[in-house]
Design an enzyme around this catalytic site. Structure first.
Site, short mmCIF file in Angstrom:
data_model
loop_
_atom_site.label_atom_id
_atom_site.label_comp_id
_atom_site.label_asym_id
_atom_site.label_seq_id
_atom_site.Cartn_x
_atom_site.Cartn_y
_atom_site.Cartn_z
N TRP A 146 0.94 -1.23 -0.08
CA TRP A 146 -0.06 -0.33 -0.51
C TRP A 146 0.93 1.15 0.24
O TRP A 146 1.86 1.13 1.08
CB TRP A 146 -1.11 -0.13 1.22
N MET A 147 0.42 2.27 -0.78
CA MET A 147 0.94 3.45 -0.43
C MET A 147 0.33 4.60 -0.16
O MET A 147 -1.25 4.72 -1.09
CB MET A 147 1.78 3.93 -1.70
N ASN A 148 0.23 5.86 0.80
CA ASN A 148 -0.49 6.84 0.62
C ASN A 148 0.50 8.12 0.34
O ASN A 148 0.81 7.97 -0.74
CB ASN A 148 -1.73 6.74 1.94
N ASP A 149 0.43 8.90 0.96
CA ASP A 149 1.22 10.29 0.72
C ASP A 149 2.17 9.89 0.58
O ASP A 149 3.40 10.13 0.45
CB ASP A 149 1.59 11.34 1.82
N GLN A 165 4.42 7.31 1.45
CA GLN A 165 4.14 6.56 3.05
C GLN A 165 3.14 5.22 2.95
O GLN A 165 2.94 5.07 1.29
CB GLN A 165 2.78 6.77 3.29
N ARG A 265 0.89 17.19 12.54
CA ARG A 265 2.04 16.19 11.01
C ARG A 265 2.46 16.73 10.34
O ARG A 265 1.75 17.68 9.76
CB ARG A 265 1.20 15.26 11.58
N GLU A 318 -4.04 18.44 6.72
CA GLU A 318 -2.86 17.67 7.14
C GLU A 318 -2.13 17.93 5.90
O GLU A 318 -2.69 18.68 5.43
CB GLU A 318 -3.88 15.75 6.80
#
Ligand code: FRU
Length: 604
Positions: A146-149, A165, A265, A318
């Protein structure tokens, strides 16, 4: 308490080369715990079976009797969807136990054994060859997981570094760490080993990196320094240094360098040449607030300002970014604020503010009514966590976003990997007819180099109701770039429909009188993904004379539409059963297209 010991003998279906179950022993130490003992001399990888729809099992890593870390896996209880590798090499020569907590919670009720324990195997290697038809051909994706930001992007010595991420142990969000890729051209990416790993302070959430040219942090001139959020019992800001230009990082012993009482964050650092100190913006997520800090050395931080409760506030704030851009010889500052949910079409999106910044205080520009306007960077559903590269050459400001939406990101139809990043975009400011400044996101010039052979096209034609059709490239899963110059000076409408034989279609339509561009993805298999997926998104356009030029980038599961050099942009995912084969251009009979071209895309 039931206690059973068994040694595995069955060889599970192999996705791996030279896989074996020899060297693995499984001992249920109780109804909620299972020890998996692994002979670390036998192979470099333990392949762990995953079943996406299960809950997480917590795995504690015990080496020579000491707990040295943990991670979560959606461990296979009833089915094996795929397997993920656990790297055994750091534990070579040690007695390794993986202590699985609650791996049997579902199946125990049925009196069955989880299939996962039989499917564990040791392997010399694992294949990362693509098995997904929707994997983009010219967008960045992780090899697996999985990848996010996008995180910590910086440029140095000809290389664009991109961290992200990443969950290496599954294709849903968990176990956040910084994956890493590099590129010389912002399009072709080389996967690199994981760059920053979780430690006792927590997992590694989003953040930034920069070249410390003056050596302010005490780690030498031109050391690469990353700043990120350690997400443990609370969110704290940490730094890490790299002595090898960003390939490996050592985490600073003095962490955390900044703590707050409430969730904060995604620190973005930048060196301010005018003040001779570091600036940092930090998202005070639940307060809908961005905090501004300065530091001489990246370790001591002083809060100087905050901006909050302006613009869109329908969700957490964010991943901020702050950078200067020049327009007509004047420097302005852009503050990017990602928001989730609360985007213009539901779920996550990127908003921005333009203003002035003196190194300490940010003052946003107001509109003619004295209000601070809400501005969106992209008017599709699928651009989030957009941030820019530090230290880009030639004063370029290059942005990249995560090409998904938190509403359905973990339900899209891929498993080996999940999520891609957008195409890179070069940012600039422009003044619109309403007298305000806006941000343009143009496709980065590197994308000109992947434009291939002209596949179809036409000179000027009148756009009829019936429409004119063009065929789209069949090779490469239908990937292409479509360019069109629209002449709708009589205030009319033009629609570009991409469709396939299965009747799936998306339509991009321009309405010159309403000054809007729309993207309709209501018609496809899209409802299977989530009820949030089918949508019509719309962008304002800024032309005054009905002339609009489009660049439309079609990849295997995304379409990005750029109008007038990025003044209007829409990024949307699409998952057609088969690639779109036909482009039809139709309208109300009053407009013309002065040129249209369909180009193949050159991939390496
Ligand atoms: C944004 C975000 C960040 C956080 C990261 C965790 O998508 O929620 O705020 O640092 O993802 O993966």
């Amino acid at each position: 308490m039931r206690k059973s010991i068994f040694i595995l003998t069955a060889l599970a279906a192999a996705m791996t080369a030279n896989a074996s179950t020899e060297g693995i022993s499984v001992e249920h130490t109780g109804p909620t715990n299972t020890f998996v003992r692994v002979d670390t001399d036998k192979a470099p990888y333990l392949m762990i079976p995953i079943e996406e729809n299960q809950d997480d099992a917590l795995v504690t890593i015990i080496a020579d009797g000491v707990a040295v870390g943990n991670f979560y896996v959606r461990f296979s209880r009833e089915e094996v969807d795929f397997k993920v590798p656990f790297d055994l090499t750091p534990y070579r020569g040690k007695k390794l136990i993986l202590d699985f907590q609650k791996p049997r919670s579902v199946v125990l009720r049925k009196g069955e054994e989880p299939v996962g324990f039989e499917a564990l195997e040791l392997a010399d290697s694992f294949s990362t060859d693509n098995v997904e038809k929707y994997r983009p051909a010219y967008h960045h994706t992780p090899l697996y997981g999985w990848m996010n930001d996008p995180n910590g992007m910086f440029y140095k010595d000809g290389l664009w570094h991109l961290y992200y991420q990443w969950n290496p142990y599954g294709s849903k969000w968990q176990n956040m760490t910084w994956g890493h890729s590099t590129s010389r051209d912002l399009v072709n990416w080389t996967p690199m080993p994981e760059a920053i790993r979780p430690n006792a302070l927590g997992t590694v959430f989003s953040g930034s990196a920069a070249v410390d040219r003056t050596g302010s942090a005490g780690w030498g001139e031109n050391a690469v320094v990353a700043m990120y959020t350690s997400a443990g019992h609370s969110q704290m800001q940490s730094i890490a240094r790299s002595a090898d230009n960003g390939y490996t990082f050592s985490i600073y012993e003095g962490n955390p360098v900044l703590v707050m009482e409430t969730e904060a964050r995604d620190p973005k650092i930048s060196w301010n040449g005018e003040t001779g100190e570091w600036n940092m913006v930090l998202a005070h997520a639940l307060n809908h607030e961005i905090l501004f800090f300065t530091s001489p050395d990246l370790k001591e931080w002083t809060r100087t300002d905050s901006i909050g409760n302006v613009g869109a506030t329908g969700g957490v704030w964010e991943c901020p970014d702050l950078f200067p851009l020049t327009i007509n010889g004047k420097q302005k500052w852009v503050l990017l604020v990602n928001i989730n949910p609360g985007g213009p079409f539901g779920g996550s999106a990127t908003q921005y503010f333009i203003g002035d910044f003196d190194g300490k205080t940010f003052t946003p520009d107001a509109d003619a009514n004295g209000e601070i306007p809400t501005k969106w960077m992209d008017f599709g559903k699928d651009l989030y966590a957009t941030v820019t590269w530090s230290d880009a050459p030639q004063d370029r400001r290059v942005a990249l976003g995560w090409m998904s939406n938190w509403q359905y990101a973990d339900q899209v139809p891929t498993m080996q990997y999940r999520s891609a990043n957008s195409l890179p975009r070069d940012l600039s400011l422009f003044e619109a007819p309403d007298g305000q400044l806006y941000l343009a996101s143009a496709p980065s010039p590197e994308l000109n180099d992947i434009r291939g052979r002209k596949y179809a096209g036409s000179g000027r034609f009148a756009v009829s109701k019936k429409g004119k059709t063009f065929s789209l490239p069949k090779t490469g899963g239908g990937i292409c770039e479509i360019t069109a110059d629209i002449d709708a000076s009589k205030g009319s409408a033009v629609a570009f429909t991409l469709s396939n034989a299965e009747g799936e279609k998306v339509t991009i339509s321009y309405d010159a009188s309403a000054h809007t561009l729309k993207f309709d993805r209501m018609h496809g298999t899209f409802t299977d993904i989530s009820h949030h997926f089918p949508a019509v998104t719309g962008a304002p356009t800024f032309e005054t004379d009905g002339h609009l030029s489009l660049r439309i980038f079609v990849d295997r599961s995304s379409i990005e539409v750029f109008a007038d050099g990025g003044k209007s942009v829409m990024t949307n995912l699409t998952f057609p059963e088969n690639p779109y084969t036909t482009l039809s251009v139709s309208g109300d009979g009053k407009a013309a297209v002065s040129s249209l071209n369909v180009y193949e895309i050159k991939t390496k």
